[in-house]
Design a protein around this motif. Structure first.
Motif, PDB file in Angstrom:
ATOM      1  N   ASN A 225       0.836  -1.190   0.000  1.00 45.99           N
ATOM      2  CA  ASN A 225       0.000   0.000   0.000  1.00 45.99           C
ATOM      3  C   ASN A 225       0.875   1.246   0.000  1.00 45.99           C
ATOM      4  O   ASN A 225       2.099   1.175   0.095  1.00 45.99           O
ATOM      5  N   TYR A 226       0.220   2.393  -0.102  1.00 47.62           N
ATOM      6  CA  TYR A 226       0.925   3.672  -0.123  1.00 47.62           C
ATOM      7  C   TYR A 226       0.206   4.633   0.807  1.00 47.62           C
ATOM      8  O   TYR A 226      -1.006   4.833   0.699  1.00 47.62           O
ATOM      9  N   ILE A 227       0.949   5.234   1.733  1.00 44.54           N
ATOM     10  CA  ILE A 227       0.390   6.211   2.661  1.00 44.54           C
ATOM     11  C   ILE A 227       0.659   7.597   2.101  1.00 44.54           C
ATOM     12  O   ILE A 227       1.799   8.028   1.972  1.00 44.54           O
ATOM     13  N   ASP A 228      -0.413   8.283   1.744  1.00 40.67           N
ATOM     14  CA  ASP A 228      -0.365   9.554   1.040  1.00 40.67           C
ATOM     15  C   ASP A 228      -0.548  10.705   2.038  1.00 40.67           C
ATOM     16  O   ASP A 228      -1.563  10.783   2.731  1.00 40.67           O
ATOM     17  N   ASN A 343      -1.797  14.335  -6.828  1.00 40.99           N
ATOM     18  CA  ASN A 343      -0.571  14.951  -7.339  1.00 40.99           C
ATOM     19  C   ASN A 343       0.262  13.943  -8.122  1.00 40.99           C
ATOM     20  O   ASN A 343      -0.047  12.747  -8.180  1.00 40.99           O
ATOM     21  N   GLU A 344       1.336  14.429  -8.712  1.00 46.83           N
ATOM     22  CA  GLU A 344       2.155  13.589  -9.588  1.00 46.83           C
ATOM     23  C   GLU A 344       2.797  12.433  -8.841  1.00 46.83           C
ATOM     24  O   GLU A 344       2.916  11.328  -9.372  1.00 46.83           O
ATOM     25  N   THR A 345       3.210  12.708  -7.590  1.00 56.06           N
ATOM     26  CA  THR A 345       3.853  11.648  -6.809  1.00 56.06           C
ATOM     27  C   THR A 345       2.899  10.490  -6.572  1.00 56.06           C
ATOM     28  O   THR A 345       3.256   9.309  -6.753  1.00 56.06           O
ATOM     29  N   THR A 346       1.677  10.807  -6.159  1.00 53.75           N
ATOM     30  CA  THR A 346       0.690   9.755  -5.910  1.00 53.75           C
ATOM     31  C   THR A 346       0.349   9.016  -7.195  1.00 53.75           C
ATOM     32  O   THR A 346       0.242   7.781  -7.204  1.00 53.75           O
ATOM     33  N   GLN A 347       0.211   9.753  -8.295  1.00 55.87           N
ATOM     34  CA  GLN A 347      -0.069   9.101  -9.573  1.00 55.87           C
ATOM     35  C   GLN A 347       1.045   8.143  -9.959  1.00 55.87           C
ATOM     36  O   GLN A 347       0.802   7.044 -10.454  1.00 55.87           O
ATOM     37  N   GLU A 348       2.272   8.556  -9.695  1.00 59.20           N
ATOM     38  CA  GLU A 348       3.426   7.710 -10.025  1.00 59.20           C
ATOM     39  C   GLU A 348       3.431   6.437  -9.189  1.00 59.20           C
ATOM     40  O   GLU A 348       3.693   5.351  -9.694  1.00 59.20           O
ATOM     41  N   VAL A 349       3.120   6.601  -7.888  1.00 63.57           N
ATOM     42  CA  VAL A 349       3.102   5.431  -7.006  1.00 63.57           C
ATOM     43  C   VAL A 349       1.984   4.475  -7.392  1.00 63.57           C
ATOM     44  O   VAL A 349       2.180   3.259  -7.456  1.00 63.57           O
ATOM     45  N   LEU A 350       0.797   5.035  -7.673  1.00 63.44           N
ATOM     46  CA  LEU A 350      -0.308   4.181  -8.098  1.00 63.44           C
ATOM     47  C   LEU A 350       0.028   3.485  -9.404  1.00 63.44           C
ATOM     48  O   LEU A 350      -0.334   2.320  -9.624  1.00 63.44           O
TER      49      LEU A 350
END
Length: 387
Positions: A225-228, A343-350
């Protein structure tokens, strides 16, 4: 006073007492307590959860509850001990509590079902495929019983330490008449653990979890998972910019150490799963209670919470998989906060999680390779550390 008069008075008193008891019984018969079933109830999470449910903190001080503890016969003695201890606590809102070891009587008239079943993971002894099949078999038993015995509007909460998303998915797969919107997976434990880590970074009291809001958990709750933090807000922090108690400050504007965010914090997320998995249940119990409180009373104004839900294509996540994302509860329902800007970071992680390549997995295709390719959120490199 004549003995005959005393006899008449006694008769009147007895009749008044009988009528009072009848009235009390009639009042009690009108009470419809919430029927709450907890599976794998011998787990420590259940022991921590019962006082939260019975205290009135979750459902309100006017709602009585009946708790049903379900587990296998080998844990009957533990269940009986929990029942006796809960009864000794004399919670005013605990209408009844009982233990059940016969699976056929499970979920009768259930309003809420909390699924706590876990598997003990040891990849050196057993393959991931076998663990997944084990979880699938458990849900294959539960789902038809939920359809048969529970109320039509039953709410199912998947919690625990392992395969939280998968349990929710399998219950919907094997119980097609169960409303998908009434089945969710709890991610609050990871939100709270992340808040505590942030509080330590800012030298704040870790008990002040409500100072941090809108921490988002994306993906597979007990897997990759990713904690945003891009939407996280901080309240009450003593810094250069401050205001009333309800004045929010963007968290990333307070933590100036961006290197810590992109290195130490991201690295520490791997250890969060391990810490949550090895907890004694207090963290998960609080997470379940928080989600239920939001579900029944609505989310606080402007606040969002992460839960695993069956996707409908939000945020470019494929339809038909259980994926944790931000939601808001209102009037007994939830809705995905689709207006949230990513944001771009979250899009990249997803994108790194390969969400564009995911497809719903069927119950007849549960193998380790199919799960990773079709419906899971684990990456092969992170599979061992994710649990």
């Amino acid at each position: 006073m004549l003995s005959e008069e005393m006899s008449d008075i006694a008769e009147e008193n007895l009749q008044a007492h009988i009528e009072t008891e009848k009235e009390e019984e009639e009042i009690k018969s009108l009470i419809r307590p919430l029927q709450i079933w907890i599976t794998s109830a011998s787990a420590p999470i259940c022991y921590q959860l019962i006082p939260l449910l019975a205290s009135g903190e979750v459902f309100g001080m006017t709602t009585e509850i009946s708790i049903h503890l379900l587990d296998t016969d080998q844990f009957k003695e533990i269940l009986c001990g929990i029942v006796m201890e809960a009864e000794d606590m004399a919670f005013p809102l605990l209408h009844s509590i009982s233990e059940h070891t016969e699976i056929d009587e499970a979920f009768i008239q259930a309003d809420i079902i909390i699924v706590l079943d876990d598997v003990l993971l040891n990849h050196e002894v057993q393959s991931l495929e076998k663990y997944i099949r084990e979880v699938s078999e458990i849900c294959q038993v539960y789902a038809p019983l939920i359809e048969k015995n529970a109320k039509s509007e039953v709410r199912v909460i998947s919690s625990g330490k392992t395969f939280v998303n998968l349990k929710a998915m399998m219950i919907m797969t094997y119980g097609p008449s169960i409303k998908p919107a009434n089945v969710i997976a709890v991610a609050t434990s990871w939100e709270n653990a992340a808040r505590a880590m942030l509080a330590r970074k800012l030298n704040m009291n870790t008990a002040g979890e409500y100072l941090f809001k809108d921490v988002i958990v994306w993906g597979n709750i007990t897997g990759c998972n990713y904690i945003d933090l891009s939407h996280a807000k901080l309240y009450g922090y003593d810094c250069a910019i401050w205001g009333p108690a309800n004045f929010p400050c963007p968290l990333l504007n307070v933590i100036y150490d961006s290197e810590w965010i992109h290195s130490a914090f991201l690295s520490a997320q791997c250890s969060l799963s391990s810490r949550v998995c090895h907890s004694v249940g207090m963290l998960q119990a609080h997470g379940v209670a928080t989600v239920l409180r939001h579900w029944y009373h609505g989310s606080p104004p402007g606040e969002i919470i992460s839960v695993g839900i069956l996707t409908e294509g939000q945020f470019c996540v494929p339809e038909g998989i259980v994926f944790s994302m931000p939601v808001r509860f209102q009037n007994g329902n939830w809705e995905v906060v689709t207006e949230l800007e990513i944001n771009e970071t979250t899009q990249e992680v997803l994108g790194h999680l390969k969400i564009k390549e995911m497809h719903p997995y069927g119950a007849d295709k549960i193998t380790s390779k199919n799960y990773l390719r079709q419906g899971g959120f684990f990456s092969p490199q992170k599979m061992r550390s994710s649990f």
